[in-house]
Design an enzyme around this catalytic site. Structure first.
Site, PDB file in Angstrom:
ATOM      1  N   SER A 186       0.208   4.245   5.561  1.00 43.31           N
ATOM      2  CA  SER A 186      -0.861   3.476   4.923  1.00 43.31           C
ATOM      3  C   SER A 186      -2.134   3.541   5.764  1.00 43.31           C
ATOM      4  O   SER A 186      -3.234   3.437   5.236  1.00 43.31           O
ATOM      5  CB  SER A 186      -0.440   2.013   4.758  1.00 43.31           C
ATOM      6  OG  SER A 186       0.724   1.965   3.972  1.00 43.31           O
ATOM      7  N   ARG A 187      -1.978   3.731   7.072  1.00 45.79           N
ATOM      8  CA  ARG A 187      -3.163   3.770   7.945  1.00 45.79           C
ATOM      9  C   ARG A 187      -3.961   5.062   7.796  1.00 45.79           C
ATOM     10  O   ARG A 187      -5.106   5.126   8.243  1.00 45.79           O
ATOM     11  CB  ARG A 187      -2.751   3.553   9.400  1.00 45.79           C
ATOM     12  CG  ARG A 187      -2.289   2.121   9.658  1.00 45.79           C
ATOM     13  CD  ARG A 187      -2.163   1.778  11.125  1.00 45.79           C
ATOM     14  NE  ARG A 187      -2.003   0.360  11.333  1.00 45.79           N
ATOM     15  CZ  ARG A 187      -0.824  -0.285  11.396  1.00 45.79           C
ATOM     16  NH1 ARG A 187       0.301   0.386  11.251  1.00 45.79           N
ATOM     17  NH2 ARG A 187      -0.781  -1.596  11.580  1.00 45.79           N
ATOM     18  N   GLN A 202      10.886   1.366  15.700  1.00 46.04           N
ATOM     19  CA  GLN A 202      11.239   0.242  14.819  1.00 46.04           C
ATOM     20  C   GLN A 202      12.647   0.425  14.247  1.00 46.04           C
ATOM     21  O   GLN A 202      13.452  -0.522  14.222  1.00 46.04           O
ATOM     22  CB  GLN A 202      10.206   0.165  13.690  1.00 46.04           C
ATOM     23  CG  GLN A 202      10.612  -0.723  12.523  1.00 46.04           C
ATOM     24  CD  GLN A 202       9.487  -0.858  11.505  1.00 46.04           C
ATOM     25  OE1 GLN A 202       8.519  -1.537  11.735  1.00 46.04           O
ATOM     26  NE2 GLN A 202       9.638  -0.222  10.350  1.00 46.04           N
ATOM     27  N   HIS A 255       7.203   5.719   1.121  1.00 49.26           N
ATOM     28  CA  HIS A 255       7.929   4.524   0.650  1.00 49.26           C
ATOM     29  C   HIS A 255       8.779   4.865  -0.581  1.00 49.26           C
ATOM     30  O   HIS A 255       9.910   4.380  -0.728  1.00 49.26           O
ATOM     31  CB  HIS A 255       6.951   3.416   0.251  1.00 49.26           C
ATOM     32  CG  HIS A 255       6.133   2.864   1.378  1.00 49.26           C
ATOM     33  ND1 HIS A 255       4.781   3.020   1.461  1.00 49.26           N
ATOM     34  CD2 HIS A 255       6.497   2.143   2.464  1.00 49.26           C
ATOM     35  CE1 HIS A 255       4.327   2.415   2.553  1.00 49.26           C
ATOM     36  NE2 HIS A 255       5.342   1.885   3.175  1.00 49.26           N
ATOM     37  N   ASP A 279       8.557   5.444  11.814  1.00 49.46           N
ATOM     38  CA  ASP A 279       8.531   4.332  12.775  1.00 49.46           C
ATOM     39  C   ASP A 279       9.870   4.337  13.518  1.00 49.46           C
ATOM     40  O   ASP A 279      10.704   3.451  13.324  1.00 49.46           O
ATOM     41  CB  ASP A 279       8.311   3.011  12.034  1.00 49.46           C
ATOM     42  CG  ASP A 279       6.987   3.006  11.296  1.00 49.46           C
ATOM     43  OD1 ASP A 279       5.952   3.034  11.955  1.00 49.46           O
ATOM     44  OD2 ASP A 279       6.999   3.000  10.053  1.00 49.46           O
ATOM     45  N   ASN A 333       0.854  -1.193   0.000  1.00 52.65           N
ATOM     46  CA  ASN A 333       0.000   0.000   0.000  1.00 52.65           C
ATOM     47  C   ASN A 333       0.894   1.250   0.000  1.00 52.65           C
ATOM     48  O   ASN A 333       0.811   2.124   0.854  1.00 52.65           O
ATOM     49  CB  ASN A 333      -0.954   0.004   1.210  1.00 52.65           C
ATOM     50  CG  ASN A 333      -2.049   1.035   1.043  1.00 52.65           C
ATOM     51  OD1 ASN A 333      -2.264   1.891   1.892  1.00 52.65           O
ATOM     52  ND2 ASN A 333      -2.738   1.002  -0.071  1.00 52.65           N
TER      53      ASN A 333
END
Ligand code: PAF
Length: 281
Positions: A187-188, A154, A37, A151, A32
Protein backbone atom coordinates in the site's frame (compact mmCIF):
# COMPACT_ATOMS: atom_id res chain seq x y z
CA UNK A 1 -20.46 -10.05 1.47
CA UNK A 2 -21.56 -8.53 4.73
CA UNK A 3 -19.55 -5.68 6.28
CA UNK A 4 -19.61 -5.61 10.09
CA UNK A 5 -18.17 -2.78 12.19
CA UNK A 6 -18.70 -4.06 15.76
CA UNK A 7 -17.73 -7.17 17.69
CA UNK A 8 -21.11 -8.69 18.83
CA UNK A 9 -22.56 -9.25 15.31
CA UNK A 10 -19.16 -10.51 14.18
CA UNK A 11 -19.20 -13.14 16.93
CA UNK A 12 -22.80 -14.09 16.08
CA UNK A 13 -22.02 -14.61 12.40
CA UNK A 14 -18.95 -16.69 13.19
CA UNK A 15 -20.84 -18.77 15.78
CA UNK A 16 -23.48 -19.51 13.14
CA UNK A 17 -20.84 -20.78 10.69
CA UNK A 18 -19.21 -22.85 13.42
CA UNK A 19 -22.58 -24.48 14.22
CA UNK A 20 -22.73 -25.53 10.55
CA UNK A 21 -19.30 -27.14 11.02
CA UNK A 22 -17.61 -24.66 8.69
CA UNK A 23 -13.88 -23.86 8.78
CA UNK A 24 -12.94 -20.18 8.95
CA UNK A 25 -9.92 -18.40 7.48
CA UNK A 26 -8.80 -14.91 8.45
CA UNK A 27 -6.97 -12.38 6.27
CA UNK A 28 -6.03 -9.39 8.44
CA UNK A 29 -5.22 -6.18 6.58
CA UNK A 30 -4.99 -2.44 7.02
CA UNK A 31 -7.00 -1.94 3.83
CA UNK A 32 -6.05 -0.14 0.62
CA UNK A 33 -6.08 -3.59 -0.88
CA UNK A 34 -3.90 -4.62 -3.83
CA UNK A 35 -3.21 -7.86 -5.71
CA UNK A 36 -1.01 -9.09 -2.86
CA UNK A 37 -3.96 -8.98 -0.46
CA UNK A 38 -6.24 -10.59 -3.03
CA UNK A 39 -3.78 -13.49 -3.36
CA UNK A 40 -4.15 -13.98 0.41
CA UNK A 41 -7.96 -14.07 0.05
CA UNK A 42 -7.68 -16.60 -2.76
CA UNK A 43 -5.35 -18.80 -0.69
CA UNK A 44 -7.75 -18.49 2.26
CA UNK A 45 -10.64 -19.62 0.08
CA UNK A 46 -8.65 -22.71 -0.84
CA UNK A 47 -8.21 -23.83 2.78
CA UNK A 48 -11.48 -22.92 4.51
CA UNK A 49 -15.25 -22.74 3.95
CA UNK A 50 -15.52 -19.10 5.00
CA UNK A 51 -13.13 -16.20 4.56
CA UNK A 52 -13.18 -13.25 6.95
CA UNK A 53 -11.13 -10.18 5.98
CA UNK A 54 -10.41 -7.41 8.45
CA UNK A 55 -9.59 -3.80 7.57
CA UNK A 56 -8.22 -1.84 10.50
CA UNK A 57 -5.48 0.77 10.41
CA UNK A 58 -4.01 -0.11 13.79
CA UNK A 59 -2.76 3.02 15.59
CA UNK A 60 -0.80 0.90 18.09
CA UNK A 61 1.70 -0.20 15.44
CA UNK A 62 2.57 3.32 14.23
CA UNK A 63 5.23 5.34 16.04
CA UNK A 64 5.23 9.12 16.54
CA UNK A 65 6.09 10.76 13.23
CA UNK A 66 5.17 7.68 11.17
CA UNK A 67 2.54 7.62 8.43
CA UNK A 68 -0.64 6.80 10.45
CA UNK A 69 -2.43 10.01 9.40
CA UNK A 70 -1.67 9.65 5.70
CA UNK A 71 -2.13 5.87 5.55
CA UNK A 72 -4.68 5.39 2.74
CA UNK A 73 -8.24 4.57 3.83
CA UNK A 74 -10.24 3.26 0.86
CA UNK A 75 -13.02 1.17 2.40
CA UNK A 76 -15.53 1.38 -0.49
CA UNK A 77 -12.95 0.21 -3.02
CA UNK A 78 -11.72 -2.47 -0.59
CA UNK A 79 -15.29 -3.77 -0.27
CA UNK A 80 -15.64 -3.93 -4.05
CA UNK A 81 -12.37 -5.90 -4.40
CA UNK A 82 -13.26 -8.27 -1.56
CA UNK A 83 -16.67 -9.04 -3.06
CA UNK A 84 -15.03 -9.78 -6.43
CA UNK A 85 -12.46 -12.00 -4.65
CA UNK A 86 -15.18 -14.09 -2.97
CA UNK A 87 -14.65 -12.95 0.61
CA UNK A 88 -17.59 -13.85 2.90
CA UNK A 89 -17.35 -11.19 5.58
CA UNK A 90 -15.51 -7.93 6.12
CA UNK A 91 -14.86 -6.79 9.69
CA UNK A 92 -13.99 -3.07 9.60
CA UNK A 93 -13.99 -1.78 13.18
CA UNK A 94 -12.99 1.68 14.34
CA UNK A 95 -10.35 2.25 17.02
CA UNK A 96 -12.97 2.48 19.80
CA UNK A 97 -14.07 -1.12 19.07
CA UNK A 98 -10.56 -2.48 19.26
CA UNK A 99 -9.20 -0.22 22.01
CA UNK A 100 -12.24 0.79 24.12
CA UNK A 101 -10.00 2.03 26.96
CA UNK A 102 -7.50 3.80 24.70
CA UNK A 103 -3.96 2.42 24.70
CA UNK A 104 -4.25 -1.11 26.13
CA UNK A 105 -2.54 -2.23 29.36
CA UNK A 106 -2.17 -5.75 28.08
CA UNK A 107 0.20 -6.08 25.15
CA UNK A 108 2.03 -8.89 23.39
CA UNK A 109 5.83 -8.85 23.21
CA UNK A 110 7.88 -11.28 21.12
CA UNK A 111 11.25 -9.77 21.98
CA UNK A 112 13.85 -11.93 20.31
CA UNK A 113 12.15 -11.76 16.92
CA UNK A 114 10.96 -8.17 17.32
CA UNK A 115 14.06 -6.41 18.64
CA UNK A 116 15.99 -6.64 15.40
CA UNK A 117 15.66 -5.50 11.75
CA UNK A 118 12.52 -3.31 11.43
CA UNK A 119 12.04 -3.41 15.20
CA UNK A 120 15.20 -1.30 15.62
CA UNK A 121 13.97 1.41 13.25
CA UNK A 122 10.37 1.22 14.45
CA UNK A 123 10.38 0.77 18.25
CA UNK A 124 7.08 -0.64 19.53
CA UNK A 125 5.85 -1.48 16.02
CA UNK A 126 5.77 -5.24 16.49
CA UNK A 127 4.22 -4.93 19.96
CA UNK A 128 1.38 -3.12 18.20
CA UNK A 129 1.17 -5.73 15.46
CA UNK A 130 1.29 -8.74 17.81
CA UNK A 131 -1.27 -7.17 20.15
CA UNK A 132 -3.81 -6.36 17.44
CA UNK A 133 -3.33 -9.69 15.69
CA UNK A 134 -3.98 -11.60 18.93
CA UNK A 135 -7.09 -9.46 19.49
CA UNK A 136 -8.32 -10.19 15.95
CA UNK A 137 -7.63 -13.90 16.50
CA UNK A 138 -9.73 -13.73 19.68
CA UNK A 139 -12.57 -11.96 17.90
CA UNK A 140 -12.68 -14.11 14.75
CA UNK A 141 -11.31 -17.38 16.21
CA UNK A 142 -10.15 -18.59 12.81
CA UNK A 143 -8.94 -22.09 12.00
CA UNK A 144 -6.41 -20.63 9.59
CA UNK A 145 -4.82 -17.20 9.19
CA UNK A 146 -3.05 -16.19 5.98
CA UNK A 147 -0.29 -13.53 5.95
CA UNK A 148 2.11 -12.34 3.25
CA UNK A 149 5.83 -13.11 3.25
CA UNK A 150 6.62 -9.52 2.24
CA UNK A 151 6.35 -8.65 5.94
CA UNK A 152 8.54 -11.62 6.82
CA UNK A 153 9.52 -10.45 10.30
CA UNK A 154 5.83 -9.89 11.09
CA UNK A 155 4.98 -13.37 9.79
CA UNK A 156 7.62 -15.03 12.00
CA UNK A 157 6.46 -13.04 15.02
CA UNK A 158 2.86 -14.13 14.44
CA UNK A 159 3.97 -17.77 14.02
CA UNK A 160 5.88 -17.50 17.29
CA UNK A 161 2.99 -15.97 19.25
CA UNK A 162 0.58 -18.63 17.95
CA UNK A 163 3.01 -21.32 19.02
CA UNK A 164 3.95 -19.77 22.39
CA UNK A 165 0.33 -19.08 23.37
CA UNK A 166 -1.03 -22.43 22.07
CA UNK A 167 -3.55 -20.74 19.81
CA UNK A 168 -5.66 -23.34 17.98
CA UNK A 169 -5.02 -22.08 14.48
CA UNK A 170 -2.68 -22.62 11.57
CA UNK A 171 -0.65 -19.74 10.10
CA UNK A 172 0.01 -19.84 6.36
CA UNK A 173 2.62 -17.58 4.73
CA UNK A 174 2.08 -16.61 1.09
CA UNK A 175 4.79 -15.66 -1.41
CA UNK A 176 5.17 -11.94 -2.13
CA UNK A 177 3.22 -10.68 -5.13
CA UNK A 178 5.29 -8.34 -7.32
CA UNK A 179 4.79 -5.75 -10.03
CA UNK A 180 6.20 -6.69 -13.46
CA UNK A 181 9.43 -4.84 -12.62
CA UNK A 182 9.89 -6.81 -9.37
CA UNK A 183 8.69 -4.21 -6.88
CA UNK A 184 6.86 -5.96 -4.02
CA UNK A 185 3.19 -4.94 -3.86
CA UNK A 186 2.54 -2.63 -0.92
CA UNK A 187 0.00 0.00 0.00
CA UNK A 188 2.96 2.32 0.61
CA UNK A 189 3.99 2.14 -3.08
CA UNK A 190 1.22 4.69 -3.68
CA UNK A 191 3.27 7.26 -1.75
CA UNK A 192 6.12 7.10 -4.31
CA UNK A 193 6.33 9.93 -6.83
CA UNK A 194 7.06 9.07 -10.48
CA UNK A 195 10.84 9.40 -10.12
CA UNK A 196 10.89 7.31 -6.90
CA UNK A 197 8.67 4.67 -8.51
CA UNK A 198 11.28 4.32 -11.29
CA UNK A 199 14.01 3.74 -8.70
CA UNK A 200 12.04 1.42 -6.40
CA UNK A 201 12.62 -1.92 -8.24
CA UNK A 202 16.34 -1.57 -7.44
CA UNK A 203 15.47 -2.83 -3.94
CA UNK A 204 14.44 -6.29 -5.16
CA UNK A 205 17.17 -6.33 -7.84
CA UNK A 206 19.74 -5.75 -5.10
CA UNK A 207 18.34 -8.65 -3.05
CA UNK A 208 18.48 -10.82 -6.16
CA UNK A 209 22.13 -9.80 -6.54
CA UNK A 210 22.84 -10.97 -2.99
CA UNK A 211 21.04 -14.27 -3.63
CA UNK A 212 23.03 -14.79 -6.85
CA UNK A 213 26.31 -14.15 -5.02
CA UNK A 214 25.36 -16.65 -2.30
CA UNK A 215 24.35 -19.21 -4.95
CA UNK A 216 27.79 -18.67 -6.52
CA UNK A 217 29.45 -19.53 -3.21
CA UNK A 218 29.88 -16.19 -1.41
CA UNK A 219 29.70 -16.64 2.36
CA UNK A 220 31.13 -13.44 3.86
CA UNK A 221 27.71 -12.27 5.04
CA UNK A 222 28.92 -8.92 6.41
CA UNK A 223 30.68 -8.07 3.14
CA UNK A 224 27.55 -8.95 1.16
CA UNK A 225 25.51 -6.63 3.39
CA UNK A 226 27.94 -3.75 2.88
CA UNK A 227 27.99 -4.21 -0.90
CA UNK A 228 24.18 -4.34 -1.06
CA UNK A 229 23.90 -1.21 1.13
CA UNK A 230 26.27 0.66 -1.20
CA UNK A 231 24.32 -0.48 -4.26
CA UNK A 232 21.08 0.81 -2.75
CA UNK A 233 22.63 4.11 -1.69
CA UNK A 234 24.01 4.62 -5.20
CA UNK A 235 20.52 3.91 -6.57
CA UNK A 236 19.12 6.76 -4.44
CA UNK A 237 17.89 4.96 -1.29
CA UNK A 238 18.53 5.87 2.33
CA UNK A 239 19.14 2.41 3.79
CA UNK A 240 17.80 1.34 7.19
CA UNK A 241 19.34 -2.14 6.90
CA UNK A 242 20.32 -4.98 4.64
CA UNK A 243 20.71 -8.16 6.67
CA UNK A 244 21.51 -11.80 5.93
CA UNK A 245 19.84 -13.97 8.53
CA UNK A 246 18.49 -17.39 9.53
CA UNK A 247 14.83 -17.88 8.60
CA UNK A 248 13.50 -19.31 11.89
CA UNK A 249 15.16 -16.92 14.33
CA UNK A 250 15.93 -13.88 12.12
CA UNK A 251 19.31 -13.80 13.88
CA UNK A 252 22.66 -13.61 12.04
CA UNK A 253 24.10 -17.02 11.16
CA UNK A 254 26.59 -18.25 13.74
CA UNK A 255 29.93 -19.78 12.73
CA UNK A 256 29.33 -22.76 10.48
CA UNK A 257 25.74 -21.77 9.70
CA UNK A 258 24.60 -20.44 6.33
CA UNK A 259 22.47 -17.35 5.86
CA UNK A 260 19.05 -18.35 4.54
CA UNK A 261 17.33 -15.05 3.83
CA UNK A 262 18.27 -11.48 2.96
CA UNK A 263 15.99 -8.74 4.27
CA UNK A 264 16.13 -5.01 3.60
CA UNK A 265 14.39 -1.78 4.51
CA UNK A 266 15.23 1.42 2.66
CA UNK A 267 13.65 4.79 2.10
CA UNK A 268 12.94 6.75 -1.06
CA UNK A 269 11.98 10.26 0.00
CA UNK A 270 9.39 9.87 2.77
CA UNK A 271 8.43 6.30 1.78
CA UNK A 272 9.93 3.33 3.60
CA UNK A 273 10.00 0.12 1.56
CA UNK A 274 10.79 -3.38 2.81
CA UNK A 275 11.48 -6.59 0.95
CA UNK A 276 13.19 -9.95 1.43
CA UNK A 277 14.32 -12.99 -0.47
CA UNK A 278 14.73 -16.53 0.88
CA UNK A 279 17.71 -18.28 -0.78
CA UNK A 280 16.66 -21.89 -0.49
CA UNK A 281 13.49 -23.56 0.70
O1 PAF B 1 0.33 -6.47 7.65
C1 PAF B 1 -0.57 -5.68 8.02
O2 PAF B 1 -1.31 -5.15 7.19
C2 PAF B 1 -0.74 -5.37 9.50
O3 PAF B 1 0.49 -5.29 10.15
C3 PAF B 1 -1.69 -6.34 10.22
C4 PAF B 1 -1.15 -7.76 10.22
C5 PAF B 1 -3.05 -6.32 9.56
C6 PAF B 1 -1.86 -5.91 11.68
O4 PAF B 1 -2.38 -4.62 11.78
Amino acid sequence: MQTIHTIPPLRQRIAHWRQQGEQIALVATMGNLHRGHLALIEAARGVADRVVATVFVNPLQFGAGEDLARYPRTLAEDQRLLIAAGCDLLFAPDAAQIYPHGTPQTVVEVPLLANTLCGLNRPGHFRGVATVVLKLFNMVQPDVAVFGEKDFQQLQIIRCLVDDLNLPLKVIGMATVREDDGLAMSSRNGFLNAAERQLAPALYRTLQGVAAAVAAGASDWAALEVTACNTLQQAGFVVDYVALRRVATLQPPTAGEDAEIVLAAARLGTTRLIDNLIFAR
